[in-house]
Scaffold this motif. Structure first.
Motif, PDB file in Angstrom:
ATOM      1  N   LYS A  51     -23.825 -10.662  18.993  1.00 20.12           N
ATOM      2  CA  LYS A  51     -24.782 -10.997  17.952  1.00 20.12           C
ATOM      3  C   LYS A  51     -25.343  -9.727  17.335  1.00 20.12           C
ATOM      4  N   VAL A  52     -25.422  -9.703  15.995  1.00 23.29           N
ATOM      5  CA  VAL A  52     -25.859  -8.545  15.194  1.00 23.29           C
ATOM      6  C   VAL A  52     -25.173  -7.258  15.651  1.00 23.29           C
ATOM      7  N   GLY A  53     -23.938  -7.391  16.122  1.00 21.77           N
ATOM      8  CA  GLY A  53     -23.154  -6.220  16.496  1.00 21.77           C
ATOM      9  C   GLY A  53     -23.632  -5.509  17.743  1.00 21.77           C
ATOM     10  N   ILE A  93     -24.887   0.130  24.784  1.00 21.75           N
ATOM     11  CA  ILE A  93     -26.341   0.125  24.639  1.00 21.75           C
ATOM     12  C   ILE A  93     -26.792   1.326  23.823  1.00 21.75           C
ATOM     13  N   LEU A  94     -26.222   2.476  24.086  1.00 29.41           N
ATOM     14  CA  LEU A  94     -26.569   3.682  23.327  1.00 29.41           C
ATOM     15  C   LEU A  94     -26.156   3.554  21.863  1.00 29.41           C
ATOM     16  N   LYS A  95     -25.042   2.860  21.620  1.00 24.00           N
ATOM     17  CA  LYS A  95     -24.545   2.688  20.254  1.00 24.00           C
ATOM     18  C   LYS A  95     -25.479   1.825  19.425  1.00 24.00           C
ATOM     19  N   GLU A 130     -26.536  -3.705  14.530  1.00 24.95           N
ATOM     20  CA  GLU A 130     -26.777  -3.667  13.085  1.00 24.95           C
ATOM     21  C   GLU A 130     -28.225  -3.286  12.749  1.00 24.95           C
ATOM     22  N   ASN A 131     -29.140  -3.533  13.669  1.00 26.97           N
ATOM     23  CA  ASN A 131     -30.553  -3.217  13.429  1.00 26.97           C
ATOM     24  C   ASN A 131     -30.955  -1.849  13.949  1.00 26.97           C
ATOM     25  N   GLY A 132     -29.977  -1.073  14.388  1.00 30.81           N
ATOM     26  CA  GLY A 132     -30.269   0.284  14.826  1.00 30.81           C
ATOM     27  C   GLY A 132     -30.242   0.430  16.335  1.00 30.81           C
TER      28      GLY A 132
END
Length: 305
Positions: A211-213, A222-224, A227-229
């Motif tokens: 969800k949301v990438g 997790i570090l990556k 879509e929301n940063g």
């Protein structure tokens, strides 16, 4: 029920739309009002499951039923037609839902194409009924309806994997490990933080359903972020997206986990917040912290030693 041309044509139309969607999926844009129908997919899918299982059972026991009930075959045809109809509609709603994004991976592809295959197969079986295929081919119909039941199990299995996570069905049968941690050996992220994310967040943020990438099943993802940063700002928990979403009102549409999903306990939230505040490192052992440190106490509150 006698399958009329109008009944059969409806199924042909629905399955033609499915085929068109699959062929031109990358070029299709879904307007907002159709997204509403897509989100009805989890609600609608229960109907074809029940109807197809009922059809399969009635067909298996059709001979004793036909002796007792003169019009039993028509009733079986009706149930099977409605199941084929709802399968096609559910498949379409699922395809509409997939266009919102966040679905990828092997489990998603299995769920998607086995569902489409099930719709095409039931259409073919309805064609047998509609055109009164001779009894010589009855064995082929029997094989087909049994295959449809197997496909239904496959669709349901991978659907449950997308919704609830891998191995959801058989998880209670697995040997449960003690939640207590060994202070000397435990790693803060791997042994304390990651299990919380896997239990409360990974159902919607995994490799198959991102969800949301966002994927929350391993340190690199997790570090990556998504879509929301970035998921968190090391050393600044209260302004980190993860903590902001967790602390939102339960009715807020951006709340994570969303309403209706298992929520984090106060101690689990405190642990995540303490981990981020301490630097959000992935390779630090618990023994590196003093007993009076907030992170140490948070881990102790959740797991015990």
């Amino acid at each position: 029920m006698i399958i009329k041309n109008s009944h059969f044509n409806v199924l042909i139309g629905l399955n033609s739309f499915i085929l068109f969607f699959i062929l031109f999926e990358k070029s299709i844009q879904i307007p907002a009002f159709l997204q509403v129908f897509g989100r009805m997919h989890p609600l609608l899918l229960h109907f074809p499951i029940v109807l197809l299982i009922l059809s399969w059972l009635l067909y298996l026991f059709r001979r004793p039923l036909e002796k007792e009930i003169p019009n039993a075959s028509r009733f079986i045809n009706l149930i099977f037609y409605v199941s084929a109809l709802t399968i096609a509609i559910t498949a379409i709603f699922g395809l509409l839902l997939s266009k919102e994004g966040g679905f990828e991976g092997e489990a998603y592809l299995w769920h998607k194409y086995s569902g489409v295959g099930l719709s095409f197969l039931t259409l073919g079986l309805i064609a047998f009924i509609r055109f009164n295929i001779s009894s010589k081919n009855r064995l082929l119909f029997t094989v087909g309806i049994n295959l449809s039941f197997i496909l239904l199990l496959i669709v349901g299995h991978f659907g449950a994997t997308l919704t609830h996570g891998e191995d959801f069905v058989f998880a209670p049968l697995r040997e449960k490990k003690s939640t207590e941690l060994n202070i000397e050996d435990a790693m803060v992220f791997e042994d304390a933080v990651l299990p919380i994310l896997q239990a409360k967040c990974a159902g919607c943020h995994n490799a198959d359903k991102a969800k949301v990438g966002l994927i929350l099943t391993d340190s690199s993802s997790i570090l990556k972020g998504g879509e929301n940063g970035k998921v968190f700002i090391a050393g600044n928990a209260l302004t980190s997206l993860m903590i902001e979403r967790i602390l939102m009102d339960i009715d807020n549409e951006h709340r994570m986990p969303p309403k209706g999903k298992p929520q984090l306990s106060i101690d689990e939230v405190s642990l995540l917040r303490s981990w981020i505040q301490s630097g959000g490192k992935f390779d630090v052992p618990l023994s590196a912290f003093r007993e009076q440190d907030t992170l140490f106490q948070s881990v102790k509150a959740v797991y015990g030693f």
